[in-house]
Design an enzyme around this catalytic site. Sequence first.
Site, mmCIF file in Angstrom:
data_model
loop_
_atom_site.group_PDB
_atom_site.id
_atom_site.type_symbol
_atom_site.label_atom_id
_atom_site.label_comp_id
_atom_site.label_asym_id
_atom_site.label_seq_id
_atom_site.Cartn_x
_atom_site.Cartn_y
_atom_site.Cartn_z
ATOM 1 N N GLN A 21 0.785 -1.205 -0.089
ATOM 2 C CA GLN A 21 0.037 -0.032 0.206
ATOM 3 C C GLN A 21 0.954 1.298 0.055
ATOM 4 O O GLN A 21 0.378 2.275 -0.314
ATOM 5 C CB GLN A 21 -0.834 -0.044 1.162
ATOM 6 N N GLU B 46 -12.885 5.333 4.261
ATOM 7 C CA GLU B 46 -13.287 4.831 5.668
ATOM 8 C C GLU B 46 -14.632 5.278 6.167
ATOM 9 O O GLU B 46 -14.861 4.211 7.147
ATOM 10 C CB GLU B 46 -11.984 5.110 6.416
ATOM 11 N N ARG C 46 -9.688 -0.406 7.467
ATOM 12 C CA ARG C 46 -10.874 0.643 6.843
ATOM 13 C C ARG C 46 -10.859 1.809 7.948
ATOM 14 O O ARG C 46 -11.938 2.003 8.484
ATOM 15 C CB ARG C 46 -11.983 0.070 6.492
ATOM 16 N N CYS C 47 -9.743 2.295 8.295
ATOM 17 C CA CYS C 47 -9.737 3.308 9.596
ATOM 18 C C CYS C 47 -8.525 4.204 9.690
ATOM 19 O O CYS C 47 -7.588 3.552 9.431
ATOM 20 C CB CYS C 47 -10.110 2.640 10.843
#
Length: 804
Positions: free
Chosen positions: A237, A760, A384-385
């Site tokens: 990523q 997110e 996702r945060c």
Amino acid sequence: MNEMTPPKAERAAALKGLGTERKRVEDARFTQGKGNYVDDIKMPGMLFGDFVRSPYAHARIKSINAEKALAVPGVIAVLTADDLRPLNLHWMPTLAGDVQMVLADGKVLFQGQEVAFVVAEDRYIAADAVELVEVEYEELPVVVDPFKAQAEDAPVLREDLEGKMEGAHGPRRHHNHIFTWEQGDRDATDSVIGSADVVAEEMVYYHRTHPCPLETCGCVASMDKVNGKLTVWGTFQAPHAVRTVASLISGIAEHNIRIVSPDIGGGFGNKVGVYPGYICSIVASIVTGVPVKWVEDRMENLMATAFARDYWMQGKIAATKDGKITGLWCHVTADHGAFDACADPTKFPAGFFNICTGSYDIPTAYLAVDGVYTNKAPGGVAYRCSFRVTEAAYFIERMIEVLAIELGMDAAELRAKNFIRKDQFPYQSALGWEYDSGDYHTAWDKALKAVGYKELRKEQAERVEAFKRGETRKLLGIGLTHFTEIVGAGPVKNCDILGLGMFDSCEIRIHPTGSAIARLGTISQGQGHATTFAQILASEIGIPADDITVEEGDTDTAPYGLGTYGSRSTPVAGAATAMAGRKIRAKAQMIAAYLLEVHDSDVEWDVDRFVVKGAPERFKTMKEIAFAAYNQAIPGLEPGLEAVSYYDPPNMTYPFGAYICVMEIDVDTGEWEIRQFYALDDCGTRINPMIIEGQVHGGVTEALAIAMGQEIAYDDMGNVKTGTLMDFFIPTAWETPHYTTDHTVTPSPHHPIGAKGVGESPNVGGVPAFSNAVHDAFRPFGLKQAHMPHDHWRIWKIAHDLGL
Ligand code: PCD
């Protein structure tokens, strides 16, 4: 404008720029099976690596015997810590300032830990040989409970740190303690809470879970001994950060390392960290001189790479009798597992958890987070945060509900009473953030109206009566959430990872015929960057999005950037894209003025061209300008039309949203059914509404999974009980409800196009909405707090314990 010129609106529509529901350009290859993922990369002579992993959560390693494995035809090598030691690669630095074993050095600290790396001619031979490596273990006492880990007589987990009372984030006060992080005003908060009319207190647990992307983590490392260049294709990523860190660790010059992230099948934070598989593949390739591939299987992914959450959050919230919040106190016990491999900006060992005052104007607050070692897998990633923001949102949204119970007040009204008002932005929070913009009341009112909140409450009250009369066994829960996110790390002045500043970048090259390529420091994992970044650019430079290629993920060609996670691509790289576009436009203006034989300030921008002010029939389109930029000698100007922008954001962006979940619960079976799910998101200026809707659908579905069943659970021996997809809940079309999406638009005042992140948000807002619905259904019967995940059994247990 002459008669041949199409009207403004038509020209603007042809660009497919900002605000357009442009179809995803990447889907042509994905839907035809033509994506190029790590496992699709095949090279001549390529070898395969596979790990011997520990069956024990805590054990000393007495011996490793690889003889039988090495005797298998096709097995090339078996690496252990002893082989890596001379290279000083048997341990590696983590993103959180700790160190982690690459291969077990003397002992193992969690089930599934990497013990030895088998390299063989094919994957199946490697897997067979893994079974033949004989490891002799001596079991040690296991600690899976972060509270027990802090007991005086708790076993010492990290023998390598023995006697080291100073950690990466300050003093350690116990052999299993990692750090204490404090924010806010402790004394003032104690005194507000001590003298408040009403105080609600609760322990809120956000269980351990896992991002579980469709594609697991993996890489292909290839050392070219002839030209001395190391290439690694991997599920990264943050490819540039990987290159820099690889260079610093290995001593290979940075220009001789090329990191490529090809197509990635979902990241969700799982692919931010550095894993032993990467290091072992690189070492194996350097030693053998041929490419080495490593791809983990599903069980390895769930058991060993980057978990998320595992936060025990003790809270106290104080208010006046009529529901004005006066103070918030929070203490977190953070279970980081065996090594502190949390993916957070360096100065934030608990990420941005200090956004836990949420959407509310809370004048006084105090927060302390204690990080603790246990015999569990390392990680602590931002699933996702934006670095512990979901934990923070869950905490405050539960505390609000608990306070509403204490006050005997409607929870929607309590929220509205305490929201930060529109005129208070930019808003300085008690725990240190400056919220850029927001209009919470408008969003909240819209949401309540959309679901028919008043009628729902009436229906719920009637349902309770009917239940009491024995006419139904189903309860109705209304789960409310108003969340505020914090996304877009930078700024460099307070955000870095391992010393690498968190800016991002975009480099644009306009081709002579008026099409373009834009390269960014970020990397899409499914978000659709090739679609949306071209849209930003189309609106900035007047070249149709369809004529702009967006490229990311190859460190040999893309400008340096810190990658994609924490919903930072739009706030940071998206801003860089707009800024680089403006540089292109500035040069284009000079070229247009020269061609039109007027002064620079006599031309003005008009969608896709510069026109002479007051003489609209005289203009030069971007296509014409691009051609001239290369092919016409213009006095005082270099040929070409290129620009690059490195963008260091002045602040984060603060997207927000109002989510409401209406849930039916069967008290006899614990089964739930979602009748309605409404999600209103405000991410400022919307680039592609269709992609935003897709992001919300995906994120809420992940939230559904987490709240209603997904969990990485351990038994007392440290065995992972949920290490396969038979036990780890992934919602399918069957469980996933219909979602209604909605929006308001409150632009970010500091972002060049006013956009905030959104990827997110649905996870941040979704989890408390589902969980609050479960709690709300049982509120009339006295339930205050129940731990997630709310699977059928746990819901049945709530009903059972309440005597229903
Ligand atoms: N957008 C628009 N508009 C606005 C915003 C946004 O349109 N305003 C869009 C964009 O462009 C993109 C998307 O949307 O495309 C997203 O974005 P953002 O928010 O910025 O984000 P990004 O950075 O790009 O990304 C990231 C995220 C995250 S973080 C996560 S998890 C997830 C999400 O993203 N992941 C994923 N989503 C998704 N999707 C998919 N498909 N896949 C994936 O993997 Mo972390 O931290 O990593 O945990």
